[in-house]
Design a protein around this motif. Structure first.
Motif, PDB file in Angstrom:
ATOM      1  N   PRO A 183       0.804  -1.236   0.000  1.00 40.35           N
ATOM      2  CA  PRO A 183       0.000   0.000   0.000  1.00 40.35           C
ATOM      3  C   PRO A 183       0.829   1.275   0.000  1.00 40.35           C
ATOM      4  CG  PRO A 183      -0.962  -1.607   1.503  1.00 40.35           C
ATOM      5  CD  PRO A 183       0.339  -2.181   1.035  1.00 40.35           C
ATOM      6  N   LYS A 184       1.958   1.296   0.681  1.00 39.47           N
ATOM      7  CA  LYS A 184       2.781   2.507   0.703  1.00 39.47           C
ATOM      8  C   LYS A 184       3.336   2.824  -0.685  1.00 39.47           C
ATOM      9  CE  LYS A 184       6.751   4.587   3.026  1.00 39.47           C
ATOM     10  NZ  LYS A 184       7.339   5.048   1.751  1.00 39.47           N
TER      11      LYS A 184
ATOM     12  N   LEU B 186       0.862   6.751  -7.195  1.00 43.37           N
ATOM     13  CA  LEU B 186      -0.448   6.912  -7.835  1.00 43.37           C
ATOM     14  C   LEU B 186      -0.449   7.992  -8.907  1.00 43.37           C
ATOM     15  CD1 LEU B 186      -3.107   6.560  -4.967  1.00 43.37           C
ATOM     16  CD2 LEU B 186      -2.781   5.096  -6.970  1.00 43.37           C
TER      17      LEU B 186
ATOM     18  N   LEU C 176      -6.734   1.561  -0.501  1.00 41.55           N
ATOM     19  CA  LEU C 176      -5.421   0.981  -0.825  1.00 41.55           C
ATOM     20  C   LEU C 176      -5.332  -0.473  -0.347  1.00 41.55           C
ATOM     21  CD1 LEU C 176      -3.034   3.946   0.072  1.00 41.55           C
ATOM     22  CD2 LEU C 176      -3.773   3.195  -2.180  1.00 41.55           C
TER      23      LEU C 176
ATOM     24  N   GLN D 201      -6.921   6.270  -2.747  1.00 38.77           N
ATOM     25  CA  GLN D 201      -6.197   6.264  -1.472  1.00 38.77           C
ATOM     26  C   GLN D 201      -7.067   5.742  -0.332  1.00 38.77           C
ATOM     27  OE1 GLN D 201      -4.692  10.208  -0.834  1.00 38.77           O
ATOM     28  NE2 GLN D 201      -2.821   9.845  -2.053  1.00 38.77           N
TER      29      GLN D 201
ATOM     30  N   ARG E 120       0.547   4.154  -2.857  1.00 38.10           N
ATOM     31  CA  ARG E 120       0.192   5.547  -2.550  1.00 38.10           C
ATOM     32  C   ARG E 120       1.239   6.520  -3.101  1.00 38.10           C
ATOM     33  NH1 ARG E 120       0.072   4.985   2.433  1.00 38.10           N
ATOM     34  NH2 ARG E 120       2.150   5.813   2.924  1.00 38.10           N
ATOM     35  N   ASP E 121       2.502   6.144  -3.058  1.00 34.93           N
ATOM     36  CA  ASP E 121       3.563   7.048  -3.513  1.00 34.93           C
ATOM     37  C   ASP E 121       3.648   7.150  -5.036  1.00 34.93           C
ATOM     38  OD1 ASP E 121       4.160   7.478  -0.867  1.00 34.93           O
ATOM     39  OD2 ASP E 121       5.804   6.000  -0.831  1.00 34.93           O
TER      40      ASP E 121
ATOM     41  N   ASP F 110      -7.816  10.648  -4.575  1.00 33.51           N
ATOM     42  CA  ASP F 110      -8.436  10.569  -3.254  1.00 33.51           C
ATOM     43  C   ASP F 110      -9.293   9.311  -3.111  1.00 33.51           C
ATOM     44  OD1 ASP F 110      -7.219  12.968  -2.711  1.00 33.51           O
ATOM     45  OD2 ASP F 110      -8.994  14.178  -3.220  1.00 33.51           O
TER      46      ASP F 110
END
Length: 375
Positions: free
Chosen positions: A346-347, A353, A370, A367, A350-351, A364
């Motif tokens: 997930p990290k 996307l 995730l 996120q 997110r970084d 949004d």
């Protein structure tokens, strides 16, 4: 056959055999088929058999002269034997797409390729050009595009330069004229010298039609052009000819393989669709997208590629303003490879996307899910 029915007893064995094959009396004892259509059909089969036998004998003779074994061709200069379209280097989609392109290659109809942006419509034309060994000529459509940018344009600066260079010759042409009308008539007789091939600048459509070698013509994003330009395309797509007022009508030397791509921003006219073969390309399934990623980015590991494609497919199921396409999948895979990431979590999602999503509302939304996307 008529001679056999008339009672001619001097027919030889071969003649009686041919008479029996054609439906006349003979020793075959078969059913008589003396209907004119049956006789014509048997004659046609007999002639085709003779031509096939003669062709085989001629082929064997040529093979003996050229020291080749029968039914064996010389290799092409570029490599092995040429395979059918759709089975050559750079395969471009499922079996249905390859079959449709094979049909379009056999008939002179353009292919209208529709579908979401980024699914490979432009890449399809490039793959066909590489497969056929042809040059790709591309016309990018946009709002306000007219025929001067798509067909041809006169080089007025060059015409003016030549006019200054031959100014003395113009004086010689009009010298001795008894009036202005006669002088203008003399100049008008020489106007073809300035409206000729040397002063015309061909654009993509004229380049494709005037090319000595067969080419692949790509009219990209035709839905962004105006309806007036779409009506102008009808002349090119129906008869493969263009009209130039100063030079007349130009017929295509070799009919190009034409692709028109559309992102469905507006509906195309029925007249344009009637002249095209329709093909719709949607987002690929998991197996096909895996093949695309492994082909375009050979350095990526299979486990990472599988995680990436699973995440992309789950993201496409969400209610997004713009779903990530195949090209963005490749960009994401390339970025993960550049960052030396071997496992998708997930990290990392997110970084990164911003590579696959282009609107903040979509970022949004993703996120907030995730964990569901990765698991």
């Amino acid at each position: 056959a008529r001679r056999g029915r008339s009672g001619n007893r001097r027919l030889g064995a071969d003649a009686r055999h041919r008479s029996a094959d054609r439906g006349g009396p003979g020793r075959s004892g078969g059913r008589r088929r003396d209907h004119p259509r049956a006789l014509l059909a048997r004659d046609a089969r007999h002639r085709s058999g003779l031509r096939a036998a003669a062709g085989g004998r001629l082929h064997r003779r040529l093979c003996v002269r050229r020291r080749l074994r029968p039914r064996e061709r010389e290799p092409r200069p570029g490599g092995g034997p040429r395979r059918p379209l759709g089975q050559r280097r750079g395969r471009f989609g499922p079996d249905a797409t390859r079959r449709l392109l094979g049909q379009a290659h056999g008939i002179p109809h353009p292919v209208l390729v529709e579908g979401p942006a980024g699914v490979g419509k432009t890449e399809l034309s490039k793959a066909v050009a590489r497969s056929l060994g042809r040059e790709l000529i591309r016309l990018q459509c946009y709002e306000g595009l007219d025929e001067t940018k798509a067909l041809y344009e006169w080089e007025y600066a060059k015409q003016l330069l030549y006019t200054q260079m031959v100014k003395e010759k113009i004086d010689d042409v009009v010298s001795g004229a008894r009036g202005l009308t006669e002088a203008v008539d003399r100049i008008a007789e020489q106007e073809d010298a300035f409206f000729s091939e040397r002063f015309i600048q061909p654009r993509p459509l004229l380049q494709a039609i005037s090319s000595v070698q067969p080419v692949v013509l790509l009219v990209d994003e035709v839905d962004k052009s105006d309806p007036e330009f779409e009506a102008f395309l009808l002349e090119v797509l129906s008869d493969f000819q263009v009209s130039i007022p100063e030079l007349g009508t130009r017929m295509a030397r070799n009919i190009p393989f034409v692709f028109l791509t559309s992102n469905d921003s507006r509906d195309m006219s029925d007249a344009l669709k009637r002249r095209c073969i329709h093909l719709y390309i949607d987002y690929p399934d998991r197996d096909l997208e895996m093949k695309i990623v492994r082909l375009k980015i050979p350095g990526i590991k299979a486990a990472l590629a599988g995680q990436l494609i699973d995440a992309i497919h789950k993201i496409r199921e969400l209610d997004l303003k713009k779903k990530p396409c195949v090209s963005e999948t490749l960009d994401w895979a390339q970025s993960l490879l550049a960052l030396q990431i071997e496992d998708l979590n997930p990290k990392v999602l997110r970084d990164t996307l911003n590579v696959i999503l282009k609107y903040q509302a979509d970022v949004d939304l993703v996120q907030g899910k995730l964990a569901q996307i990765i698991n």
